[in-house]
Design a protein around this motif. Structure first.
Motif, PDB file in Angstrom:
ATOM      1  N   ALA A  28      70.692  22.325  66.921  1.00  0.00           N
ATOM      2  CA  ALA A  28      69.335  22.049  67.395  1.00  0.00           C
ATOM      3  C   ALA A  28      69.436  21.746  68.880  1.00  0.00           C
ATOM      4  O   ALA A  28      69.984  20.712  69.266  1.00  0.00           O
ATOM      5  CB  ALA A  28      68.727  20.874  66.646  1.00  0.00           C
ATOM      6  N   GLU A  29      68.967  22.687  69.687  1.00  0.00           N
ATOM      7  CA  GLU A  29      69.113  22.626  71.144  1.00  0.00           C
ATOM      8  C   GLU A  29      70.594  22.554  71.478  1.00  0.00           C
ATOM      9  O   GLU A  29      71.328  23.454  71.128  1.00  0.00           O
ATOM     10  CB  GLU A  29      68.278  21.489  71.724  1.00  0.00           C
ATOM     11  CG  GLU A  29      66.788  21.684  71.482  1.00  0.00           C
ATOM     12  CD  GLU A  29      65.952  20.586  72.081  1.00  0.00           C
ATOM     13  OE1 GLU A  29      66.424  19.867  72.960  1.00  0.00           O
ATOM     14  OE2 GLU A  29      64.793  20.469  71.643  1.00  0.00           O
ATOM     15  N   TYR A  40      68.630  21.603  53.177  1.00  0.00           N
ATOM     16  CA  TYR A  40      68.284  22.180  54.472  1.00  0.00           C
ATOM     17  C   TYR A  40      67.066  23.073  54.337  1.00  0.00           C
ATOM     18  O   TYR A  40      67.055  24.016  53.549  1.00  0.00           O
ATOM     19  CB  TYR A  40      69.460  22.987  55.041  1.00  0.00           C
ATOM     20  CG  TYR A  40      69.193  23.546  56.416  1.00  0.00           C
ATOM     21  CD1 TYR A  40      69.264  22.717  57.528  1.00  0.00           C
ATOM     22  CD2 TYR A  40      68.853  24.868  56.611  1.00  0.00           C
ATOM     23  CE1 TYR A  40      69.016  23.204  58.804  1.00  0.00           C
ATOM     24  CE2 TYR A  40      68.600  25.375  57.877  1.00  0.00           C
ATOM     25  CZ  TYR A  40      68.687  24.530  58.967  1.00  0.00           C
ATOM     26  OH  TYR A  40      68.430  25.007  60.227  1.00  0.00           O
ATOM     27  N   ASP A  41      66.027  22.759  55.096  1.00  0.00           N
ATOM     28  CA  ASP A  41      64.831  23.598  55.097  1.00  0.00           C
ATOM     29  C   ASP A  41      64.416  23.954  56.522  1.00  0.00           C
ATOM     30  O   ASP A  41      63.267  24.248  56.796  1.00  0.00           O
ATOM     31  CB  ASP A  41      63.684  22.937  54.340  1.00  0.00           C
ATOM     32  CG  ASP A  41      63.226  21.624  54.964  1.00  0.00           C
ATOM     33  OD1 ASP A  41      63.840  21.191  55.949  1.00  0.00           O
ATOM     34  OD2 ASP A  41      62.259  21.039  54.459  1.00  0.00           O
ATOM     35  N   GLY A  42      65.399  23.948  57.404  1.00  0.00           N
ATOM     36  CA  GLY A  42      65.140  24.254  58.808  1.00  0.00           C
ATOM     37  C   GLY A  42      65.205  25.739  59.096  1.00  0.00           C
ATOM     38  O   GLY A  42      65.268  26.579  58.188  1.00  0.00           O
ATOM     39  N   ASN A  43      65.220  26.042  60.358  1.00  0.00           N
ATOM     40  CA  ASN A  43      65.264  27.410  60.854  1.00  0.00           C
ATOM     41  C   ASN A  43      66.593  28.069  60.459  1.00  0.00           C
ATOM     42  O   ASN A  43      67.667  27.563  60.785  1.00  0.00           O
ATOM     43  CB  ASN A  43      65.101  27.388  62.379  1.00  0.00           C
ATOM     44  CG  ASN A  43      65.035  28.764  62.986  1.00  0.00           C
ATOM     45  OD1 ASN A  43      65.357  29.766  62.359  1.00  0.00           O
ATOM     46  ND2 ASN A  43      64.617  28.804  64.233  1.00  0.00           N
ATOM     47  N   GLN A  44      66.518  29.207  59.789  1.00  0.00           N
ATOM     48  CA  GLN A  44      67.729  29.922  59.362  1.00  0.00           C
ATOM     49  C   GLN A  44      68.554  30.395  60.561  1.00  0.00           C
ATOM     50  O   GLN A  44      69.769  30.518  60.462  1.00  0.00           O
ATOM     51  CB  GLN A  44      67.354  31.104  58.464  1.00  0.00           C
ATOM     52  CG  GLN A  44      66.731  30.692  57.142  1.00  0.00           C
ATOM     53  CD  GLN A  44      67.671  29.864  56.286  1.00  0.00           C
ATOM     54  OE1 GLN A  44      68.828  30.235  56.085  1.00  0.00           O
ATOM     55  NE2 GLN A  44      67.204  28.739  55.797  1.00  0.00           N
ATOM     56  N   ASP A  45      67.898  30.635  61.686  1.00  0.00           N
ATOM     57  CA  ASP A  45      68.613  31.071  62.891  1.00  0.00           C
ATOM     58  C   ASP A  45      69.442  29.955  63.510  1.00  0.00           C
ATOM     59  O   ASP A  45      70.309  30.213  64.344  1.00  0.00           O
ATOM     60  CB  ASP A  45      67.637  31.609  63.933  1.00  0.00           C
ATOM     61  CG  ASP A  45      66.971  32.905  63.487  1.00  0.00           C
ATOM     62  OD1 ASP A  45      67.560  33.617  62.644  1.00  0.00           O
ATOM     63  OD2 ASP A  45      65.872  33.198  63.963  1.00  0.00           O
ATOM     64  N   ALA A  46      69.175  28.711  63.129  1.00  0.00           N
ATOM     65  CA  ALA A  46      69.904  27.567  63.678  1.00  0.00           C
ATOM     66  C   ALA A  46      71.224  27.320  62.947  1.00  0.00           C
ATOM     67  O   ALA A  46      72.057  26.555  63.419  1.00  0.00           O
ATOM     68  CB  ALA A  46      69.036  26.307  63.618  1.00  0.00           C
TER      69      ALA A  46
END
Length: 58
Positions: A28-29, A40-46
Motif C-alpha cells: 500500500a503506497e 484480504y478484500d483489498g485491491n488484487q493489484d496490490a
C-alpha cells in the motif's frame, strides 16, 4: 526499498508457517502489509505474493 521487501517477505513466510494458513503480502503506497488470505478484500493489484505453508515451492 528492496531491503523492506525482503524483510516483509521473510516475515510473511514465517507468519504463514506459524499460523499454518495462507497469508497475503501486499503493498500500500510505499509500505508492505501481511494478512490472512481469507480476510484480504483489498485491491488484487496490490498483492505482492501469497504464501501457503502447505505448498513447499515458494
Amino acid at each position: 526499498m528492496s531491503h523492506n521487501l525482503t524483510l516483509a517477505q521473510n516475515h510473511a513466510f514465517d507468519l504463514a508457517r506459524t499460523l499454518m494458513v495462507p497469508v497475503i503480502l501486499f503493498q500500500a503506497e510505499s509500505e508492505f502489509g501481511v494478512m490472512v488470505s481469507s480476510e484480504y478484500d483489498g485491491n488484487q493489484d496490490a498483492i505482492v505474493h501469497e504464501y501457503d505453508p502447505w505448498c513447499p515451492a515458494h
